[in-house]
Design an enzyme around this catalytic site. Structure first.
Site, PDB file in Angstrom:
ATOM      1  N   MET A 223       0.829  -1.343   0.101  1.00  0.00           N
ATOM      2  CA  MET A 223       0.126   0.034   0.021  1.00  0.00           C
ATOM      3  C   MET A 223       0.734   1.412   0.108  1.00  0.00           C
ATOM      4  O   MET A 223       0.677   2.257   0.557  1.00  0.00           O
ATOM      5  CB  MET A 223      -1.001  -0.055   1.060  1.00  0.00           C
ATOM      6  CG  MET A 223      -1.914  -1.217   1.492  1.00  0.00           C
ATOM      7  SD  MET A 223      -3.080  -1.149   2.630  1.00  0.00           S
ATOM      8  CE  MET A 223      -1.746  -1.312   4.183  1.00  0.00           C
ATOM      9  N   ASP A 254      10.277  -5.532  -5.146  1.00  0.00           N
ATOM     10  CA  ASP A 254      10.925  -7.027  -5.324  1.00  0.00           C
ATOM     11  C   ASP A 254      11.749  -7.267  -4.246  1.00  0.00           C
ATOM     12  O   ASP A 254      11.782  -8.636  -3.605  1.00  0.00           O
ATOM     13  CB  ASP A 254      12.030  -6.860  -6.489  1.00  0.00           C
ATOM     14  CG  ASP A 254      11.551  -6.329  -7.812  1.00  0.00           C
ATOM     15  OD1 ASP A 254      10.358  -6.744  -8.014  1.00  0.00           O
ATOM     16  OD2 ASP A 254      12.116  -5.870  -8.601  1.00  0.00           O
TER      17      ASP A 254
END
Length: 310
Positions: A223, A254
């Site tokens: 978020m 990542d």
């Protein structure tokens, strides 16, 4: 073992341009290059966290050879296939004055369909039920839209745990095969559900709905600055975002995936996984380019992570 799959790698060129101005001459004040593509970024972070992975992917041309050499120089095991054409170069523009990060990504070369099929056969030949496979990022031209679904289905039959970090058609198709864990952001989850979701409670309910529909064990919803939501059958945890100086946002997601993979391999409980991935994501935001943060930086941030259990 953790396998990271990057079907559309890139050489990431990160430049710093103060006060970037459209339709004008801009001067680069600093520049760095890193081997990139989401799966490769995951492998780099796994290595910094003390884990081991095999970076799997499709490369091409001189750029591809440069990427392979750079990844191997980091001590990361690789299993790349080379195809015709040149691996793409992506430009990341960081403006320290306007505090913006702009990505300019090339599409990459067209890859014959038999190349990803051969890559899958290579992985399946070594895969065991103890392994984790991370599928992340875009796919090159020439790959079938169902490529992630096909990988998830085939690798799951070997008993491996599949982590999927993709968007759009690749995410929607991949869900059909029931991956073990997915990491959409709140916009991607909203698109999947066909309605706007903003609060942790709304996102959590939607994640539970999605989890039950496709048999997904765990869902992590990023978020942005608000942190992330961690959802499983028995838990829902909101990890607050950490405020840190921003070097580059490239590869932040990542790094979260890398920490989740390491946590799975070490059988950490969900709270530990949430804490580790939050700290790892924040530590990598502090770095320039798509380089991976040192574990010492992650360790310093771990005590600052605030978790809320619902």
């Amino acid at each position: 073992m953790i396998y990271t799959v990057t079907l559309n790698p890139a050489l990431d060129k990160t430049v710093e341009i103060p006060s970037l101005t459209i339709n004008s001459v801009n001067r680069i004040t600093s520049m760095r290059t890193d081997p990139g593509g989401k799966g490769i970024n995951v492998s780099k972070v796994i290595s910094k966290l003390g884990g081991k992975s095999i970076a799997v992917g499709i490369l091409g041309g001189d750029t591809g050879h440069s990427i392979a050499a750079a990844v191997e120089a980091m001590g990361i095991e690789t299993d790349f296939l080379f195809a015709e054409g040149e691996t793409r170069t992506n430009m990341k523009i960081v403006d320290p004055v306007l505090h913006t990060n702009t990505d300019i990504n090339e599409p990459g070369s067209t890859v014959p369909e038999e190349i990803p099929e051969q890559l899958l056969r290579n992985v399946l030949g070594k895969l065991t039920a103890e392994d984790i496979v991370v599928l992340s990022g875009s796919i090159p031209q020439g790959c079938p839209k169902t490529v992630y679904r096909d990988w998830i289905s085939a690798c799951s039959q070997k008993g491996a745990r599949l982590i999927l970090d993709a968007d759009g058609e690749q995410l929607a198709a991949g869900l059909e095969a029931g991956p073990y864990l997915i990491k959409p952001n709140h916009h991607e989850l909203s698109a999947l559900m066909g309605r706007d979701l903003s609060t942790p409670v709304e996102l959590g309910r939607a994640a539970h709905e999605l989890r039950k529909r496709y048999g997904i064990r765990k869902i992590v919803v990023s978020m942005g600055s608000a942190g992330a939501l961690y959802v499983s059958a028995g838990e829902m945890i909101h990890a607050e975002g950490l405020r840190v100086p921003v070097g580059s946002t490239v590869g932040a997601g990542d790094s979260v995936v890398a920490a989740l993979a390491v946590a799975e391999e070490k059988d950490m409980d969900f709270s530990e996984a949430a804490r580790l991935s939050t700290a790892t994501g924040a530590a990598n935001v502090m770095c320039s380019g798509s380089q991976a943060a040192e574990y010492t930086a992650v360790k310093e941030l771990l005590p600052q992570v605030i978790l809320h259990h619902f």
